[in-house]
Scaffold this motif. Structure first.
Motif, mmCIF file in Angstrom:
data_model
loop_
_atom_site.group_PDB
_atom_site.id
_atom_site.type_symbol
_atom_site.label_atom_id
_atom_site.label_comp_id
_atom_site.label_asym_id
_atom_site.label_seq_id
_atom_site.Cartn_x
_atom_site.Cartn_y
_atom_site.Cartn_z
ATOM 1 N N MET A 277 0.702 -1.131 -0.154
ATOM 2 C CA MET A 277 -0.039 -0.090 0.083
ATOM 3 C C MET A 277 0.987 1.286 0.050
ATOM 4 S SD MET A 277 -2.791 1.481 2.733
ATOM 5 C CE MET A 277 -2.192 0.371 4.060
ATOM 6 N N ILE A 278 0.655 2.129 -0.851
ATOM 7 C CA ILE A 278 1.379 3.454 -0.872
ATOM 8 C C ILE A 278 0.387 4.720 -0.814
ATOM 9 C CG2 ILE A 278 2.890 4.934 -2.361
ATOM 10 C CD1 ILE A 278 3.604 2.567 -4.263
ATOM 11 N N LYS A 279 1.004 5.515 0.265
ATOM 12 C CA LYS A 279 0.258 6.624 0.687
ATOM 13 C C LYS A 279 1.139 7.708 0.295
ATOM 14 C CE LYS A 279 -2.803 4.996 4.021
ATOM 15 N NZ LYS A 279 -3.576 4.931 5.224
ATOM 16 N N PHE A 280 0.563 8.963 0.025
ATOM 17 C CA PHE A 280 1.218 10.216 -0.302
ATOM 18 C C PHE A 280 0.903 11.238 0.702
ATOM 19 C CE2 PHE A 280 0.600 7.592 -4.103
ATOM 20 C CZ PHE A 280 1.839 7.433 -4.617
ATOM 21 N N TYR A 281 1.921 12.290 0.945
ATOM 22 C CA TYR A 281 1.458 13.088 1.760
ATOM 23 C C TYR A 281 2.215 14.323 1.494
ATOM 24 C CZ TYR A 281 0.018 9.449 4.790
ATOM 25 O OH TYR A 281 -0.639 8.415 5.518
ATOM 26 N N LEU A 282 2.021 15.688 2.036
ATOM 27 C CA LEU A 282 2.689 16.752 1.811
ATOM 28 C C LEU A 282 2.912 17.279 3.161
ATOM 29 C CD1 LEU A 282 3.580 18.641 -0.582
ATOM 30 C CD2 LEU A 282 1.737 20.128 -0.345
ATOM 31 N N VAL A 283 4.118 17.329 3.494
ATOM 32 C CA VAL A 283 4.538 17.718 4.968
ATOM 33 C C VAL A 283 5.120 19.222 4.820
ATOM 34 C CG1 VAL A 283 5.857 17.413 6.876
ATOM 35 C CG2 VAL A 283 4.838 15.437 5.803
ATOM 36 N N GLY A 284 4.393 20.235 4.822
ATOM 37 C CA GLY A 284 4.770 21.850 4.637
ATOM 38 C C GLY A 284 4.710 21.681 3.238
ATOM 39 N N VAL B 26 6.930 19.737 1.390
ATOM 40 C CA VAL B 26 7.822 18.481 1.058
ATOM 41 C C VAL B 26 6.853 17.334 0.651
ATOM 42 C CG1 VAL B 26 9.609 16.745 1.918
ATOM 43 C CG2 VAL B 26 9.811 19.082 2.714
ATOM 44 N N PRO B 27 6.841 16.858 -0.380
ATOM 45 C CA PRO B 27 6.304 15.756 -0.885
ATOM 46 C C PRO B 27 6.908 14.436 -0.334
ATOM 47 C CG PRO B 27 7.148 16.497 -2.738
ATOM 48 C CD PRO B 27 7.697 17.359 -1.576
ATOM 49 N N VAL B 28 6.020 13.469 0.555
ATOM 50 C CA VAL B 28 6.504 12.292 1.069
ATOM 51 C C VAL B 28 5.768 11.313 0.677
ATOM 52 C CG1 VAL B 28 6.905 11.179 3.272
ATOM 53 C CG2 VAL B 28 7.112 13.788 3.138
ATOM 54 N N ARG B 29 6.202 10.149 0.117
ATOM 55 C CA ARG B 29 5.698 8.688 -0.258
ATOM 56 C C ARG B 29 6.055 7.786 0.775
ATOM 57 N NH1 ARG B 29 7.507 4.414 -3.128
ATOM 58 N NH2 ARG B 29 6.141 3.439 -4.624
ATOM 59 N N ILE B 30 4.920 7.126 1.345
ATOM 60 C CA ILE B 30 5.067 5.843 2.415
ATOM 61 C C ILE B 30 4.563 4.651 1.553
ATOM 62 C CG2 ILE B 30 4.424 5.075 4.490
ATOM 63 C CD1 ILE B 30 4.591 7.878 5.753
ATOM 64 N N GLU B 31 5.376 3.653 1.576
ATOM 65 C CA GLU B 31 4.816 2.603 1.145
ATOM 66 C C GLU B 31 5.203 1.158 2.179
ATOM 67 O OE1 GLU B 31 6.466 -0.677 -2.338
ATOM 68 O OE2 GLU B 31 7.363 1.057 -2.273
ATOM 69 N N LYS B 32 4.078 0.568 2.392
ATOM 70 C CA LYS B 32 3.988 -0.360 3.278
ATOM 71 C C LYS B 32 4.270 -1.673 2.564
ATOM 72 C CE LYS B 32 2.145 1.759 7.197
ATOM 73 N NZ LYS B 32 1.169 1.931 8.463
ATOM 74 N N ARG B 33 5.315 -2.341 2.440
ATOM 75 C CA ARG B 33 5.386 -3.799 1.605
ATOM 76 C C ARG B 33 4.588 -4.968 2.297
ATOM 77 N NH1 ARG B 33 11.564 -2.117 -0.240
ATOM 78 N NH2 ARG B 33 10.840 -0.341 -1.422
ATOM 79 N N GLY C 146 6.208 -6.426 5.403
ATOM 80 C CA GLY C 146 6.106 -6.018 6.507
ATOM 81 C C GLY C 146 6.984 -4.559 6.817
ATOM 82 N N THR C 147 7.852 -4.432 5.701
ATOM 83 C CA THR C 147 8.824 -3.375 5.872
ATOM 84 C C THR C 147 7.869 -1.831 5.475
ATOM 85 O OG1 THR C 147 9.613 -3.669 3.616
ATOM 86 C CG2 THR C 147 10.973 -4.557 5.593
ATOM 87 N N THR C 148 8.310 -0.834 5.828
ATOM 88 C CA THR C 148 7.907 0.539 5.593
ATOM 89 C C THR C 148 9.150 1.323 4.972
ATOM 90 O OG1 THR C 148 6.203 0.414 7.052
ATOM 91 C CG2 THR C 148 6.691 2.557 6.377
ATOM 92 N N VAL C 149 8.708 2.006 3.623
ATOM 93 C CA VAL C 149 9.733 2.682 3.075
ATOM 94 C C VAL C 149 9.296 4.240 2.946
ATOM 95 C CG1 VAL C 149 11.152 3.209 1.138
ATOM 96 C CG2 VAL C 149 10.717 0.954 1.842
ATOM 97 N N LEU D 109 14.199 12.276 -4.871
ATOM 98 C CA LEU D 109 13.567 11.233 -3.666
ATOM 99 C C LEU D 109 14.588 10.558 -2.883
ATOM 100 C CD1 LEU D 109 10.195 9.966 -5.044
ATOM 101 C CD2 LEU D 109 10.527 11.678 -3.289
ATOM 102 N N GLU D 110 14.517 10.772 -1.565
ATOM 103 C CA GLU D 110 15.481 10.065 -0.873
ATOM 104 C C GLU D 110 14.892 9.205 0.340
ATOM 105 O OE1 GLU D 110 18.771 12.460 0.816
ATOM 106 O OE2 GLU D 110 17.442 13.469 1.997
ATOM 107 N N ASN D 111 15.376 8.289 0.799
ATOM 108 C CA ASN D 111 14.591 7.676 2.115
ATOM 109 C C ASN D 111 14.995 8.631 3.340
ATOM 110 O OD1 ASN D 111 14.061 5.369 0.583
ATOM 111 N ND2 ASN D 111 15.845 4.039 1.436
ATOM 112 N N ASN D 112 14.056 8.762 3.981
ATOM 113 C CA ASN D 112 13.934 9.801 5.282
ATOM 114 C C ASN D 112 12.778 9.199 6.148
ATOM 115 O OD1 ASN D 112 14.088 11.810 6.952
ATOM 116 N ND2 ASN D 112 14.569 13.232 5.447
ATOM 117 N N SER D 113 13.287 8.613 6.987
ATOM 118 C CA SER D 113 12.368 7.940 8.047
ATOM 119 C C SER D 113 11.743 9.012 8.827
ATOM 120 C CB SER D 113 12.890 6.862 8.898
ATOM 121 O OG SER D 113 14.071 7.059 9.616
#
Length: 72
Positions: free
Chosen positions: A1-8, A10-17, A20-23, A34-38
Motif C-alpha cells: 500500500m502506498i500513501k502520499f503526503y505533503l508535509v509543509g 515536502v512531498p512524502v511517499r510511504i510504502e508499506k510492503r 512488513g517493511t515500511t519505506v 527522492l531519498e529515504n528519510n524516516s
C-alpha cells in the motif's frame, strides 16, 4: 500500500510492503530527488504540527516535478 503526503512543502511517499517493511521517501530539494528519510514517518503519524496533508498520487507527482524544476 502506498500513501502520499505533503508535509509543509515536502512531498512524502510511504510504502508499506507485503514483507512488513515500511519505506519512507521525501523529496530533497538540495539533491533534486527522492531519498529515504524516516523522520517524516513520525511527523506524519503524530501530525502535531498541522503541516501534514494527505494528497493523491497525481498531486504528489506534480509537487515533485515542480520541485525538480526549482532545484535545477
Amino acid at each position: 500500500m502506498i500513501k502520499f503526503y505533503l508535509v509543509g512543502t515536502v512531498p512524502v511517499r510511504i510504502e508499506k510492503r507485503a514483507d512488513g517493511t515500511t519505506v519512507v521517501q521525501a523529496f530533497n530539494v538540495q539533491l533534486g530527488r527522492l531519498e529515504n528519510n524516516s523522520r517524516y514517518y513520525t511527523m506524519i503519524r503524530r501530525d502535531d504540527t498541522g503541516l501534514v496533508k494527505v494528497i493523491s498520487a497525481a498531486e504528489f507527482d506534480a509537487h515533485v516535478d515542480a520541485l525538480r524544476l526549482k532545484a535545477s
